[in-house]
Motif scaffolding. Structure first.
Motif, PDB file in Angstrom:
ATOM      1  N   VAL A   6       0.871  -1.172   0.000  1.00 59.10           N
ATOM      2  CA  VAL A   6       0.000   0.000   0.000  1.00 59.10           C
ATOM      3  C   VAL A   6       0.908   1.222   0.000  1.00 59.10           C
ATOM      4  CG1 VAL A   6      -1.815   1.241   1.240  1.00 59.10           C
ATOM      5  CG2 VAL A   6      -1.795  -1.270   1.241  1.00 59.10           C
ATOM      6  N   ARG A   7       0.760   2.050  -1.047  1.00 57.80           N
ATOM      7  CA  ARG A   7       1.645   3.198  -1.239  1.00 57.80           C
ATOM      8  C   ARG A   7       0.827   4.484  -1.189  1.00 57.80           C
ATOM      9  NH1 ARG A   7       2.408   5.406  -6.088  1.00 57.80           N
ATOM     10  NH2 ARG A   7       1.684   3.513  -7.102  1.00 57.80           N
ATOM     11  N   HIS A   8       1.272   5.435  -0.348  1.00 61.24           N
ATOM     12  CA  HIS A   8       0.612   6.718  -0.214  1.00 61.24           C
ATOM     13  C   HIS A   8       0.853   7.554  -1.463  1.00 61.24           C
ATOM     14  CE1 HIS A   8       0.369  10.960   1.346  1.00 61.24           C
ATOM     15  NE2 HIS A   8      -0.822  10.471   1.636  1.00 61.24           N
ATOM     16  N   THR A   9      -0.209   8.192  -1.971  1.00 62.21           N
ATOM     17  CA  THR A   9      -0.055   9.054  -3.140  1.00 62.21           C
ATOM     18  C   THR A   9      -0.228  10.519  -2.766  1.00 62.21           C
ATOM     19  OG1 THR A   9      -2.353   8.677  -3.749  1.00 62.21           O
ATOM     20  CG2 THR A   9      -0.699   7.285  -4.805  1.00 62.21           C
ATOM     21  N   SER A  10      -1.327  10.840  -2.057  1.00 65.53           N
ATOM     22  CA  SER A  10      -1.551  12.201  -1.574  1.00 65.53           C
ATOM     23  C   SER A  10      -2.760  12.211  -0.654  1.00 65.53           C
ATOM     24  CB  SER A  10      -1.787  13.173  -2.738  1.00 65.53           C
ATOM     25  OG  SER A  10      -3.016  12.876  -3.391  1.00 65.53           O
ATOM     26  N   GLY A  11      -2.833  13.220   0.216  1.00 64.72           N
ATOM     27  CA  GLY A  11      -3.981  13.331   1.123  1.00 64.72           C
ATOM     28  C   GLY A  11      -4.219  12.035   1.862  1.00 64.72           C
ATOM     29  N   ALA A  12      -5.410  11.477   1.687  1.00 62.55           N
ATOM     30  CA  ALA A  12      -5.746  10.184   2.290  1.00 62.55           C
ATOM     31  C   ALA A  12      -5.864   9.111   1.212  1.00 62.55           C
ATOM     32  CB  ALA A  12      -7.045  10.298   3.083  1.00 62.55           C
ATOM     33  N   GLN A  13      -5.233   9.363   0.072  1.00 60.29           N
ATOM     34  CA  GLN A  13      -5.292   8.416  -1.045  1.00 60.29           C
ATOM     35  C   GLN A  13      -4.065   7.506  -1.047  1.00 60.29           C
ATOM     36  OE1 GLN A  13      -4.238   9.397  -5.196  1.00 60.29           O
ATOM     37  NE2 GLN A  13      -6.421   9.050  -5.628  1.00 60.29           N
ATOM     38  N   PHE A  14      -4.318   6.243  -1.358  1.00 60.01           N
ATOM     39  CA  PHE A  14      -3.279   5.232  -1.458  1.00 60.01           C
ATOM     40  C   PHE A  14      -3.548   4.394  -2.700  1.00 60.01           C
ATOM     41  CE2 PHE A  14      -3.629   6.381   2.927  1.00 60.01           C
ATOM     42  CZ  PHE A  14      -2.349   6.300   3.441  1.00 60.01           C
ATOM     43  N   VAL A  15      -2.514   3.747  -3.185  1.00 60.82           N
ATOM     44  CA  VAL A  15      -2.676   2.742  -4.221  1.00 60.82           C
ATOM     45  C   VAL A  15      -2.213   1.423  -3.625  1.00 60.82           C
ATOM     46  CG1 VAL A  15      -1.904   1.924  -6.480  1.00 60.82           C
ATOM     47  CG2 VAL A  15      -2.419   4.350  -6.143  1.00 60.82           C
ATOM     48  N   GLY A  16      -3.096   0.453  -3.674  1.00 61.09           N
ATOM     49  CA  GLY A  16      -2.748  -0.884  -3.215  1.00 61.09           C
ATOM     50  C   GLY A  16      -2.322  -1.716  -4.405  1.00 61.09           C
ATOM     51  N   GLU A  17      -1.194  -2.381  -4.279  1.00 58.63           N
ATOM     52  CA  GLU A  17      -0.680  -3.232  -5.350  1.00 58.63           C
ATOM     53  C   GLU A  17      -0.557  -4.653  -4.833  1.00 58.63           C
ATOM     54  OE1 GLU A  17       2.989  -1.318  -6.376  1.00 58.63           O
ATOM     55  OE2 GLU A  17       1.964   0.450  -7.200  1.00 58.63           O
ATOM     56  N   THR A  18      -1.136  -5.579  -5.575  1.00 54.89           N
ATOM     57  CA  THR A  18      -1.138  -6.969  -5.138  1.00 54.89           C
ATOM     58  C   THR A  18       0.082  -7.709  -5.669  1.00 54.89           C
ATOM     59  OG1 THR A  18      -2.330  -7.823  -7.056  1.00 54.89           O
ATOM     60  CG2 THR A  18      -3.672  -6.966  -5.217  1.00 54.89           C
TER      61      THR A  18
END
Length: 139
Positions: free
Chosen positions: A5-17
């Protein structure tokens, strides 16, 4: 099994499986999110619904049932106080197919709930989980 799980901005994240897929996860605006992705607790409900639906379809198809579609509506109720865990989760399956027998679908839902769906069984340790179904016929 591993995810990142990588933080992008604010409270947004990108989860990568580990299997090479990505999903956007975000919070509401009042905590710095932009509402650009699913909430983490929504993902929990999606996970239990998908896990159980995969089981139900697999069991029915293994039994040579002519299944054309399967939908699962999942409703979760959370505790009023922190940590606001799910207290109740209800799954309702709508299975659509040709010449489906209710006892086939009932058996598949039961096996998923009691034996195969690891997400449902795991969440069942802290929440009351119920399962229901309906069968729709197609020609």
């Amino acid at each position: 099994m591993e995810v990142t799980v990588r933080h992008t901005s604010g409270a947004q994240f990108v989860g990568e499986t580990g299997s090479g897929h990505a999903i956007v996860i975000d919070g509401p605006e009042d905590i710095g999110g932009r509402n650009t992705g699913a909430r983490p607790m929504e993902l929990m409900l999606l996970s239990v619904g998908a896990c159980s639906a995969v089981d139900v379809l697999h069991i029915l198809r293994k039994g040579r049932a002519d299944v054309r579609d399967c939908r699962v509506q999942v409703r979760g109720t959370r505790a009023d106080t922190e940590p606001r865990v799910f207290t109740d989760i209800a799954l309702h399956f709508t299975v659509i197919g040709r010449a489906l027998r209710e006892n086939q679908v009932e058996r598949a839902v039961h096996l998923s709930a009691e034996k195969y769906c690891s997400a449902s069984i795991m969440l069942g340790a802290s929440a009351r989980i119920t399962h229901s179904f309906s069968v729709e016929a197609v020609d």
